[in-house]
Design a protein around this motif. Structure first.
Motif, short mmCIF file in Angstrom:
data_model
loop_
_atom_site.label_atom_id
_atom_site.label_comp_id
_atom_site.label_asym_id
_atom_site.label_seq_id
_atom_site.Cartn_x
_atom_site.Cartn_y
_atom_site.Cartn_z
N LEU A 8 0.86 -1.19 0.00
CA LEU A 8 0.00 0.00 0.00
C LEU A 8 0.89 1.24 0.00
O LEU A 8 1.84 1.31 0.79
N VAL A 9 0.57 2.20 -0.87
CA VAL A 9 1.40 3.40 -0.99
C VAL A 9 0.53 4.65 -0.83
O VAL A 9 -0.52 4.77 -1.47
N GLU A 10 0.97 5.56 0.03
CA GLU A 10 0.29 6.84 0.23
C GLU A 10 1.29 7.86 0.73
O GLU A 10 1.99 7.61 1.72
N THR A 11 1.40 9.01 0.06
CA THR A 11 2.32 10.06 0.52
C THR A 11 1.60 11.32 0.97
O THR A 11 2.24 12.26 1.43
N ILE A 12 0.27 11.36 0.85
CA ILE A 12 -0.52 12.51 1.33
C ILE A 12 -1.07 12.14 2.69
O ILE A 12 -1.73 11.11 2.84
N ALA A 112 -3.10 4.20 -2.71
CA ALA A 112 -4.32 4.61 -2.02
C ALA A 112 -4.89 5.91 -2.56
O ALA A 112 -6.06 6.24 -2.31
N CYS A 113 -4.08 6.66 -3.31
CA CYS A 113 -4.57 7.84 -4.04
C CYS A 113 -3.73 7.95 -5.30
O CYS A 113 -2.65 8.56 -5.28
N ILE A 114 -4.21 7.39 -6.39
CA ILE A 114 -3.42 7.35 -7.63
C ILE A 114 -3.38 8.71 -8.32
O ILE A 114 -2.54 8.95 -9.20
N ASP A 115 -4.24 9.61 -7.91
CA ASP A 115 -4.36 10.92 -8.57
C ASP A 115 -3.02 11.63 -8.72
O ASP A 115 -2.75 12.25 -9.76
N TYR A 116 -2.19 11.56 -7.68
CA TYR A 116 -0.94 12.31 -7.67
C TYR A 116 0.13 11.66 -8.53
O TYR A 116 1.23 12.21 -8.68
N TYR A 117 -0.17 10.52 -9.12
CA TYR A 117 0.76 9.82 -10.00
C TYR A 117 0.38 10.00 -11.47
O TYR A 117 1.02 9.44 -12.35
N ASN A 134 3.37 -4.88 -10.76
CA ASN A 134 1.94 -4.82 -11.05
C ASN A 134 1.28 -3.89 -10.04
O ASN A 134 1.62 -3.91 -8.85
N TRP A 135 0.33 -3.09 -10.52
CA TRP A 135 -0.23 -2.09 -9.63
C TRP A 135 -1.70 -1.82 -9.92
O TRP A 135 -2.24 -2.17 -10.97
N SER A 136 -2.34 -1.21 -8.96
CA SER A 136 -3.71 -0.71 -9.06
C SER A 136 -3.80 0.54 -8.21
O SER A 136 -2.83 0.89 -7.52
N GLY A 137 -4.92 1.21 -8.23
CA GLY A 137 -5.02 2.42 -7.42
C GLY A 137 -6.43 2.93 -7.31
O GLY A 137 -7.31 2.58 -8.10
N ALA A 174 -9.85 1.67 -9.08
CA ALA A 174 -11.02 1.86 -8.25
C ALA A 174 -11.42 3.34 -8.27
O ALA A 174 -10.56 4.21 -8.25
N VAL A 175 -12.72 3.58 -8.34
CA VAL A 175 -13.24 4.96 -8.28
C VAL A 175 -14.34 5.01 -7.23
O VAL A 175 -14.97 4.00 -6.92
N LEU A 176 -14.57 6.19 -6.70
CA LEU A 176 -15.63 6.38 -5.71
C LEU A 176 -16.93 6.85 -6.35
O LEU A 176 -17.99 6.73 -5.74
N ASP A 177 -16.83 7.40 -7.54
CA ASP A 177 -17.97 8.01 -8.23
C ASP A 177 -18.57 7.01 -9.22
O ASP A 177 -18.01 6.77 -10.29
#
Length: 404
Positions: A8-12, A112-117, A134-137, A174-177
């Motif tokens: 799991l990766v998150e920097t924010i 955990a938040c792919i937006d910043y990538y 291999n990755w997902s986000g 994955a998306v929330l919307d």
């Protein structure tokens, strides 16, 4: 048989990000995976995991990973491009360092938040050369699928906002919307799954000192709350104007959470400070970080209405999940994801963003018909759809099924 490993990766590390990260880690541990957690506060996550599932702690490893420093030489979009590329590099290097310590690599990396990538000219070809796993986000804010971006017809190839997500190494997004999932899947030709916008469901802390202060100062007045990480876009200036025009009403406005000054114009920030310094009798201000979710939940619970009429914010927000969990009506902005959910599940009312008069009317309507709200809303149904159990169900399906 050896357990598979998820990184799991998150920097924010502000707002909802720490909560999401911790719950995702706990969920994966409970599903039987080894979890490598890369974040700015590894010891904080360690302590949380030990409190919530100490029996699984031997499957959990945490490592420090921070956001790259700002590159002041890069300008405009190039600054975001540089930062995104550096984040991919940093994540890969952090995984290599973890291998030296624990002796194995992850089977899948989940951002955990792919937006910043994702950024201008960060294509899947480039990312595949930089990042070899291999990755997902989880994609929080796919703006281009809800808003009309300037020059959008020209945003193709390396200029496509979703270009990175076309990578062959991307197992799913994955998306929330739920309103944009199909659009995104057509554009990236990789699986897109709808994740619940879950929240921490800890019982409200009845002893939280801030709760006691609010109750004392509010008296018998109805409480309207703007809670959480307080940014300009969350409509704080609108709610202040509502408070100014509602001095004769039996209402009390609560502004609680860490204040982010970055998005304010100098004039707005001056207006905000002037209003606070007047110590208006119908307002309560606490711009400190709310230390844990049980305390946050106590503030949600004390409110009669939650204000979430964010400015031009087209995405999901888990304040709706908090509102549904505690059966509190919510006011949101029209036209986008939150308004669609409020209408579908009868969670409150929507207004035009920034419309002070409409907000006052909505408050009057909701407070005068609070009994109707309690009878007609579908809070329980919404809470189930956006529960942590649903996160478990989605992860279990995706990770056991593999790529579809």
């Amino acid at each position: 048989m050896a357990l598979k490993t998820i990184a799991l990766v998150e920097t924010i590390w502000n707002g909802h990000h720490p909560t999401y990260f911790k719950v995702l880690a706990k969920t994966l541990l409970e599903l039987g995976y080894n979890v490598l957690a890369f974040c700015p506060a590894p010891e904080e996550v360690n302590q949380w995991i030990n409190q919530k599932c100490s029996n699984l702690a031997d499957q959990f490893y945490s490592f420090e990973l921070n956001d790259p420093p700002l590159n002041r030489l890069a300008l405009g979009k190039l600054r975001k491009t540089w930062a995104a590329i550096q984040r991919w590099r940093n994540a890969g290097e952090a995984i290599e360092r973890s291998y030296i310590k624990i002796g194995y690599y992850p089977d899948l990396v989940f951002f955990a938040c792919i937006d910043y990538y994702l950024a201008f000219c960060v294509t899947h070809w480039l990312v595949d050369r930089i990042f070899h796993y291999n990755w997902s986000g989880l994609y929080f804010q796919p703006n281009h699928l809800r808003l009309k971006l300037p020059f959008y017809p020209l945003r193709r190839g390396p200029f496509n906002p979703s270009a990175t997500l076309k990578s062959a190494r991307c197992h799913f997004v994955a998306v929330l919307d739920e309103g944009i999932a199909q659009q995104l899947q057509k554009r990236i030709n990789n699986p897109v799954v709808i994740f619940p916008d879950f929240c921490d469901e800890s019982p409200a802390d009845a002893n939280y000192y801030l709760l006691q202060e609010i109750r004392k100062k509010a008296g018998n007045r109805k409480i309207i709350g703007l809670l959480g990480y307080l940014q300009r876009r969350k409509g704080i200036m609108t709610l202040i104007e509502v408070a100014k025009k509602s001095l004769e009403e039996d209402w009390f406005f609560v502004f609680a959470g860490e204040l982010d000054p970055a998005g304010f114009t100098p004039q707005d920030f001056s207006t905000l400070n002037d209003f606070i310094n007047q110590t208006p009798s119908n307002c309560f201000f606490s711009f400190n970080y709310i230390p844990d979710e049980s305390k946050f939940n106590s503030l949600v619970n004390v409110c009669d209405i939650l204000f979430a009429a964010y400015e031009y914010y087209p995405h999901s927000s888990n304040i709706l999940t908090k509102a549904a969990l505690f059966k509190k009506p919510v006011i949101v902005s029209k036209n986008f994801c939150m308004a669609e959910r409020v209408e579908k599940f009868a969670l409150g009312l929507s207004i035009e963003s920034g419309d002070v008069s409409a907000c006052i009317s909505a408050l009057n309507l909701l407070l005068n018909k609070i009994g109707d709200f309690k009878e007609l809303n579908r809070c329980e149904e919404f809470t189930v759809l956006h529960s942590q159990k649903q996160v478990t169900n989605q992860f279990k399906f995706l990770l056991e099924e593999g790529r579809r």
